[in-house]
Scaffold this active site. Sequence first.
Site, PDB file in Angstrom:
ATOM      1  N   HIS A 179       0.907  -1.272  -0.025  1.00 37.60           N
ATOM      2  CA  HIS A 179       0.099  -0.075  -0.011  1.00 37.60           C
ATOM      3  C   HIS A 179       1.002   1.443   0.131  1.00 37.60           C
ATOM      4  O   HIS A 179       0.383   2.110   0.735  1.00 37.60           O
ATOM      5  CB  HIS A 179      -1.004   0.015   1.297  1.00 37.60           C
ATOM      6  N   HIS A 236      -1.534   4.375   9.848  1.00 41.07           N
ATOM      7  CA  HIS A 236      -0.036   4.865  10.142  1.00 41.07           C
ATOM      8  C   HIS A 236      -0.050   6.293  10.660  1.00 41.07           C
ATOM      9  O   HIS A 236       0.197   7.230  10.323  1.00 41.07           O
ATOM     10  CB  HIS A 236       0.686   5.171   8.766  1.00 41.07           C
ATOM     11  N   HIS A 265      10.351  -4.009   3.700  1.00 41.00           N
ATOM     12  CA  HIS A 265      10.658  -2.577   4.083  1.00 41.00           C
ATOM     13  C   HIS A 265      11.117  -2.255   5.303  1.00 41.00           C
ATOM     14  O   HIS A 265      10.691  -2.714   6.163  1.00 41.00           O
ATOM     15  CB  HIS A 265       9.371  -1.611   3.283  1.00 41.00           C
ATOM     16  N   GLU A 302       4.393  -5.608   8.349  1.00 34.53           N
ATOM     17  CA  GLU A 302       3.063  -5.499   7.746  1.00 34.53           C
ATOM     18  C   GLU A 302       2.195  -6.766   7.239  1.00 34.53           C
ATOM     19  O   GLU A 302       1.171  -6.811   6.890  1.00 34.53           O
ATOM     20  CB  GLU A 302       2.928  -4.376   6.719  1.00 34.53           C
TER      21      GLU A 302
HETATM   22  C1  DHB Z   1       6.219   3.152   2.215  1.00 33.54           C
HETATM   23  C2  DHB Z   1       5.450   2.086   2.357  1.00 33.54           C
HETATM   24  C3  DHB Z   1       4.570   1.800   3.402  1.00 33.54           C
HETATM   25  O1  DHB Z   1       3.756   0.671   3.533  1.00 33.54           O
HETATM   26  C4  DHB Z   1       4.072   2.807   4.124  1.00 33.54           C
HETATM   27  O2  DHB Z   1       3.322   2.828   5.010  1.00 33.54           O
HETATM   28  C5  DHB Z   1       5.137   3.992   4.154  1.00 33.54           C
HETATM   29  C6  DHB Z   1       5.831   4.071   3.260  1.00 33.54           C
HETATM   30  C7  DHB Z   1       7.436   3.324   1.375  1.00 33.54           C
HETATM   31  O3  DHB Z   1       7.659   2.481   0.418  1.00 33.54           O
HETATM   32  O4  DHB Z   1       7.895   4.284   1.106  1.00 33.54           O
HETATM   33 FE    FE Z   2       2.237   0.815   5.447  1.00 31.58          FE
END
Ligand code: DHB
Ligand code: FE
Length: 284
Positions: free
Chosen positions: A12, A59, A193, A240
């Site tokens: 997302h 978030h 991530h 996540e």
């Molecule tokens: C990114 C990905 C995420 O799921 C998020 O909540 C915030 C940033 C990213 O890839 O920058």
């Molecule tokens: Fe996220």
Amino acid sequence: MARITAGISTSHIPAVGAALDNGKIGEAYWKPVFAGYEWVKQYEKDSKPDVIVLVYNDHASAFDMKIIPTFAIGCAEEFPIADEGWGPRPVPAVQGHPDLAWHIAQCCILDEFDLTIINEMAVDHGLTVPMSLMFGQVPEWPVKVVPLAVNVVTYPPPSGNRCWLLGEAIARAVASFPEDLNVQIWGTGGMSHQLQGPRAGLINKAWDQAFLDRLTSDPEALRHMPHIEYLREAGSEGIELVMWLIMRGALGTNVRELHRHYHVPASNTAVGHIVLEPTGKDLS
Ligand code: DHB
Ligand code: FE
């Protein structure tokens, strides 16, 4: 009766929403990201779901350090788009399905899953970016949504197995809703991530691909994978991915993979997307 006809998961990434909103999807960097969603856009047009149970994480938009529900179900008629610091995304407000949401809340709570009931909540990129990826730029969303927000921001998030069991409880709840509804369940977030610290930018393609494989080939072991493996292999925000196990748990033992997409780079994370169909018979 209502029935769950598909499970869909996707990253997302907020920059994906910004690329769409700012007309950048034809740029070389973004083209391969969006190309991987053409299949599902057609699938959604053909399968015409009535309601999405949309598992995502907030978030620090609707919730903050004052209140951190582990599992929160949105029971409102409508969910406004959150302002994440640069104005709300220019997408339609999200229409809820209060009757189904309250039914799921009641069934799950009596089934010993103490969901937090939320009657007022703005929704952020965790929910709106997947909507844009599946339905494109539309004046109104073509489905109603039951948002299910999961805490994966502040330690401790729920275990993968707890997520799986909640998915099973949601499936039982949906199956006992008397209206004839085509329901999909989505899990969002992930994949690799790590947004901060010395490992920022960590991408583990082999691990991500194995996670996608194991949703079909080895879900029993996947649901018991400890948090530390997500963090070590996929980065701190890779946690996540536990939300995908709510989607997966709702589909029963056997599923068929219809489509997948995996791409790097897109912002700071690996884009992952999968479409699964339950093959039936074993939901209890
Ligand atoms: C990114 C990905 C995420 O799921 C998020 O909540 C915030 C940033 C990213 O890839 O920058
Ligand atoms: Fe996220």
